[in-house]
Scaffold this motif. Structure first.
Motif: not given
Length: 934
Positions: A179-207
């Motif tokens: 349970a601990k490992d799974r919660l940590q993975e979910r938090r890491a995935d959430a941070e990673w998704k946020e970074a990817q979302q920001q990168k996609r937003e930047t690419l969208l603005q350029q496009l």
């Protein structure tokens, strides 16, 4: 009657009393075949407890599973199924229990199996069938088997569920760690998704910024780079980002498509011109080859002329069509004119030959040489064209005649030939190879044709001089011969090279011609010269369009630039009041592309046309700026109108429609100045989004209302599904259910609605069928209560048939308090009335047929089939039923009631005839009176 006897002497396990059947069930032995069959029959008993006891006695887990859905709310059934599946009771093999567990959907049974199963695989199989995360948490925390706890913990995926699991799972450290490992993975995935979302937003603005730019040479490469960057991002975009991405890509592709369309149109025009020139070349070469074949053939015929005329007609038609598409070049037009002249000369010669051919044939037959010569002179046959066979024969006849006359003049020509040989010798001494060679070619056939001893010295001298000419030829060709052959090979290879550019081809051709001319007369013969000339002509023909194009291209480019400037000046001089700046910008950009495309131009006019174009372009940009400012004012007005819609009192749908119209007007206006367009668009979009947010909220409210409507209908369906009519008078309750369902209509157009309507229709159809069967059973029971009345009628009928005494049966006296229904009462009176009537002679036979007909009718209603001997009656009855159904609608109960009423009214009835049919009638009525299971 017989059914009553059967019920009296039936086994106890078939007793109508459920308690008696239950007591009899416990005395049945499943190992005995007949008693096992009795248990199998009790497994279908209407009583739930008896059915369960029978299945348990048979140890029939498969049957228990099949019957469980109808009793899943019964705790006894649930407990029995759990004990049998878990292996606590029964002798069912583990493999069969695992297979049955894979078919269970009941959550309570599955949880019991996970807790109490006697095998790990059985527990895991049941766990795999569970879907509720709360069950997984319960088993991960409290199950007694570690493997089951770990498997259940592995299926907890939600963040809330993992937190509960971490809080409750104290007995298993591995579960806590998971349970601990799974919660940590979910938090890491959430941070990673946020970074990817920001990168996609930047690419969208350029496009999106790139989509608003104009085309340039690196436009496509930049788009591909941005698309590649977008596709390489592992995180999937949300729907809004996906829509923005596709919209921006479509805008970029439109820009690329517009540019490619223009280029493709230009290339297609060039390809079409080349294809037209190639087709024209093939047609012209075909005619030239035909004319050449006529010059080199053995003899000209009418078929050759007909073929030539057909080819000329085809060439004329196709030449005109191709010329309408693209005009031919001057060299091609000259070749075409030359070929037509040769064709006309050939046709004219053939027409002249047609006029004299008959006379020439007669003169040839009469050997009239003067007439033949006159006719041939009159024909004036061209030397370059093959003569017809008849004309050649006439010419050979004239030549033979002239040869005879020339023999007399040979002596006079010997001295002239000696003079020619002296001139030949002098040319050899001077080294004039070409002149000597031409003179030798002219003298040799003539001297060789001389006959007699006087011509021998001439022939010997000619032979000697010919040897000197050959020696001179060898000496000249010793050096120049290989060089000429090399040049011929080079120029032929150059002529055959179809892939070399025209400019390079022209450069190499000039160099080879220059080297050939530098050789002079050395080693030059007809074959090499012809080869070199033929290859050179092929190159000239191939380069003719290119040379013309070089000169025409500059003039055409100059004319195109002048026309472009004139068009722009006309546009600027008379601009439209509502000119779209986007269109003007597109005109400006395309004008730049066309200006670059139409290059080069003649050097002396390049500077003047350049200054003219610069001045026009500056005026066009000023017009664009003026129109863009006007559009900016109009867009500000549109923003004010959208803001006013927020305070409007009209319905929301009308305001949304008005906002869409304003959006359409926005799109039609074009773009404001570059720096101001984005600001205006953001403000306009913000105001529109607020209106659309209200619309979305309204839609959500409607969806919620529809969901409530579907939930109400679902509850009504579930209530109807659980309700089973027990009496024929429950029609009112069914009608009430149908009325409630009608009030819930119309349903939203969804797949769920269609499924619910189908289920509702099926339930209503099933309940109506059950009510009809209950009504039939009530009708049959009412008829069975009239048994004393029927017996009274039979006795009265017997007395009428024996001693002619017509008695009247009193129904009230016979039945007492039992009342007759309307059809049966009417049938009772008819029976009494028929007993008063005079009996016909074939009365008993008629009664027998009518009774058989009623029996067959009842058999159709009870079983749906009849005996083979009753097949004709079945067909007749079915035809009558179809005809009656067209006139009025009858239920099954009404039809049974009418048949039973006809059975009461049938009489006077002999006792023997009634006894023959009553047994089968009793069986049929027993089947009709059987109440359907709930």
């Amino acid at each position: 009657m017989h059914g009553l006897l059967r019920r009296l002497f039936a086994p106890r396990w078939q007793h109508p009393n459920a308690e008696v059947r239950r007591q009899a069930l416990h005395r049945l032995d499943p190992d005995h075949r007949e008693q096992r069959q009795a248990l199998a029959s009790l497994a279908q008993d209407p009583d739930s407890d008896i059915q369960l006891a029978a299945l348990l006695a048979l140890d029939d887990l498969e049957g228990l599973m099949a019957a469980y859905p109808a009793h899943q709310d019964d705790t006894a059934w649930q407990e029995a199924l759990c004990q049998r599946l878990s292996g606590q009771q029964g002798q069912t093999a583990l493999g069969q229990r695992e297979a049955l567990a894979e078919r269970i959907d009941d959550t309570k049974v599955l949880n019991a199996l996970v807790h109490k199963g006697d095998n790990l695989n059985l527990r895991l199989t049941a766990l795999a069938r569970l879907t509720d995360e709360r069950d997984f948490i319960e088993h991960a925390c409290h199950n007694g088997v570690a493997a089951v706890r770990h498997q259940a913990a592995d299926r907890v995926v939600s963040e809330e569920g993992l937190k509960q699991l971490l809080k409750k799972a104290r007995r298993d450290r591995q579960v806590v760690r998971m349970a601990k490992d799974r919660l940590q993975e979910r938090r890491a995935d959430a941070e990673w998704k946020e970074a990817q979302q920001q990168k996609r937003e930047t690419l969208l603005q350029q496009l999106e910024k790139h989509a608003q730019a104009t085309w340039e040479p690196l436009y496509g490469g930049r788009l591909r780079h941005l698309q590649r960057e977008w596709e390489q991002l592992p995180q999937s975009p949300d729907p809004d980002q996906e829509a923005r991405y596709h919209q921006a890509v479509l805008a970029c592709r439109k820009t690329l498509h517009d540019h490619e369309t223009h280029e493709q149109a230009r290339q297609q025009n060039n390809q079409q011109r080349e294809a037209t020139d190639q087709t024209r070349e093939q047609l012209l070469e075909g005619l030239e080859e035909t004319l050449e074949g006529l010059r080199l053939g053995n003899g000209l015929t009418a078929q050759d002329i007909d073929s030539l005329r057909a080819q000329r007609q085809l060439l004329g038609q196709r030449w005109q069509q191709l010329s309408d598409e693209h005009p031919p070049s001057d060299s091609m037009r000259q070749r075409y004119t030359r070929a037509l002249k040769e064709y006309e000369a050939c046709i004219e010669a053939w027409q002249r030959w047609q006029h004299i051919s008959a006379d020439l044939e007669q003169a040839l037959a009469d050997a009239d040489h003067s007439a033949m010569a006159s006719l041939l002179d009159q024909c004036r046959w061209p030397d370059s064209l093959t003569m017809p066979t008849l004309a050649r024969q006439a010419q050979e006849a004239l030549a033979d005649a002239h040869e005879t006359a020339d023999t007399q003049n040979d002596a006079q020509s010997l001295s002239a030939y000696n003079n020619d040989l002296d001139a030949f010798a002098q040319l050899l001494e001077r080294g004039a190879f070409k002149s000597a060679s031409r003179l030798h070619q002219r003298l040799k056939p003539r001297i060789d044709a001389l006959k007699g001893d006087d011509a021998r010295p001439l022939k010997a001298r000619l032979k000697q001089l010919g040897a000197q000419l050959a020696e001179l030829r060898d000496w000249r060709g010793f050096v120049a011969g290989p060089k000429r052959e090399q040049l011929c090979d080079s120029i032929e290879a150059l002529a055959d090279d179809q892939h070399m550019a025209d400019a390079a081809l022209d450069r190499h051709h000039r160099q080879l011609v220059k080297e050939w001319k530098s050789l002079g007369d050395a080693a030059a013969d007809r074959e090499l010269s012809a080869r070199f000339r033929a290859a050179s002509d092929r190159i000239h023909e191939r380069l003719a369009p290119w040379r013309e194009q070089l000169s025409e291209e500059r003039a055409a480019n100059l004319r195109a630039r002048e026309a472009l400037c004139e068009q722009l000046e006309t546009l600027i001089a008379q601009p439209a009041q509502d000119a779209d700046p986007d269109v003007l910008r597109e005109i400006r950009d395309k004008a730049r592309q066309q200006w670059r495309h139409h290059s080069p131009v003649p050097r002396e006019q390049a500077e003047a046309i350049g200054r003219r174009f610069g001045r026009v372009r500056h005026q066009l940009q000023s017009l664009i700026d003026t129109r863009a400012e006007h559009i900016a004012d109009q867009k500000k007005n549109l923003i004010s109108k959208v803001q006013a819609l927020h305070q409007d009192e009209r319905p929301l749908a009308e305001r949304i429609e008005k906002a869409k119209q304003l959006q359409q007007q926005w799109r039609q206006l074009g773009r404001a100045p570059k720096g101001e367009e984005q600001t205006l668009w953001k403000a306009f979009r913000h105001e529109c989004d607020q209106l659309f947010a209200r619309r979305d909220a309204h839609k959500k409210e409607q969806l919620a209302q529809q969901q409530r409507q579907l939930d109400s209908l679902q509850a009504l369906i579930d209530e109807m599904d659980s309700w089973q009519p027990q009496d024929a008078r429950d029609h009112a309750k069914l009608d009430a259910f149908i009325e409630q369902a009608t009030h819930l209509e119309p349903l939203p157009l969804k797949r769920r609605s269609e499924g619910m309507q189908r289920r509702l229709s099926g339930i209503i159809r099933a309940r109506r069928e059950r009510l009809n069967r209950l009504e039939v059973a009530d009708t049959v029971n009412a008829w069975q209560q009239l048994t004393p009345l029927i017996e009274a009628h039979l006795r009265a009928d017997q007395r009428r048939l024996v001693d002619e005494q017509a008695d009247t049966v009193d129904a009230q006296a016979v039945l007492g308090e039992t009342t007759l229904t309307a059809p049966f009462e009417q049938a009772h009176h008819q029976r009494n009335q028929r007993r008063q009537e005079t009996l016909p002679e074939a009365h008993e036979a008629s009664l027998k047929d009518q009774l058989a007909r009623l029996r067959v009718h009842l058999s159709l209603l009870a079983m749906g089939r009849v005996h083979q001997q009753d097949e004709p009656l079945r067909l007749a009855i079915q035809v009558e039923r179809l005809n009656d159904g067209l006139q009025k609608e009858r239920s099954r109960a009404q039809e049974v009631s009418e048949v039973l009423a006809d059975l009461i009214a049938l009489g006077p009835m002999p006792r023997s005839l009634w006894d023959q049919e009553v047994g089968e009638l009793d069986e049929l009525l027993t089947q009709l009176a059987r109440t359907p299971p709930p």
